[in-house]
Design an enzyme around this catalytic site. Structure first.
Site, PDB file in Angstrom:
ATOM      1  N   SER A 133       4.594   4.379   0.105  1.00  0.00           N
ATOM      2  CA  SER A 133       3.949   5.531   0.738  1.00  0.00           C
ATOM      3  C   SER A 133       4.934   6.553   1.289  1.00  0.00           C
ATOM      4  CB  SER A 133       3.012   5.055   1.860  1.00  0.00           C
ATOM      5  OG  SER A 133       1.989   4.235   1.352  1.00  0.00           O
ATOM      6  N   HIS A 191       5.115   7.121   7.147  1.00  0.00           N
ATOM      7  CA  HIS A 191       4.563   8.263   6.419  1.00  0.00           C
ATOM      8  C   HIS A 191       5.193   9.567   6.913  1.00  0.00           C
ATOM      9  CE1 HIS A 191       0.602   5.811   5.713  1.00  0.00           C
ATOM     10  NE2 HIS A 191       1.641   5.307   5.084  1.00  0.00           N
TER      11      HIS A 191
END
Length: 218
Positions: A133, A191
């Site tokens: 991610s 993230h």
């Protein structure tokens, strides 16, 4: 302008770095299906200083995924945004963006874990980290910086929105969720680390007029 090649089948439209990343992630996921416990124990990312941590986990963790939905959304996003971005900036720069975004995600994730240990009044369990991610969000922010006004369709709610506004909203949401600790098990700061690193690298390339120079990494 169509950035994809017109001849050949579907795979011929996928640039080489994206194609190889997709293949490696799928192969590793097959390994997860065969023996998930072994793969997590040896190749997921553990906090430095803990007994399971090994240096190779800094790379291997980004090829592991926790279930079908996890790998599907990451690989779908890589295919859609990564293919466009790699065709625009070249394979070398794309590969550098991908891995530096992943390492930036690791750095901020480790920092958030360290702060959790530092200020926690009780022993905090640090779960191992898996997933691409951080790298994927670096790729997405790279796309946004080139095509800020492109229209993207949200899944929920199903409304169109310019890429730049969607990116801003997402950053705010990730920051808020990371601070309040919502959705335990999701590495929100990882993230954000990927987004920040991808943004910084793209900003440097744009400011130095090197973004479209495919012969230089920097």
């Amino acid at each position: 302008m169509n950035v994809f090649r017109q001849s050949g089948g579907f795979l011929s439209n996928v640039p080489p770095v994206v194609k190889n990343l997709l293949a490696i992630n799928v192969l590793v996921f097959v390994g997860m299906l065969i023996d998930e416990n072994y793969m997590i124990e040896h190749f997921a990312l553990y906090f430095p200083g803990t007994r399971p941590f090994e240096f190779w986990q800094l790379i291997t963790h980004m090829f592991l995924h926790d279930g079908w939905l996890h790998i599907f959304f990451n690989m779908y996003t890589l295919l859609i945004f990564g293919s466009v971005l790699e065709n625009y900036i070249g394979s070398k720069k794309f590969l550098l963006l991908y891995f530096l975004s992943a390492f930036g995600a690791v750095a901020l994730h480790f920092f958030s874990q360290y702060m959790s240990l530092l200020f926690s009044s009780q022993m905090t369990y640090l779960a191992p980290t898996v997933g691409a991610s951080g790298a994927i969000f670096g790729v997405v922010i790279g796309y946004v910086m080139i095509f800020p006004n492109s229209i993207l369709m949200l899944i929920f709610p199903p409304i169109p929105m310019k890429a730049k506004w969607l990116a801003i909203i997402f950053v705010v949401i990730e920051l808020v969720l990371g601070i309040i600790g919502y959705m335990d098990g999701v590495a929100h700061f990882a993230h954000l680390g990927g987004i920040f690193t991808g943004f910084l690298l793209m900003y440097i390339w744009k400011k130095t007029n090197r973004l479209y120079n495919r012969d230089k990494w920097f």
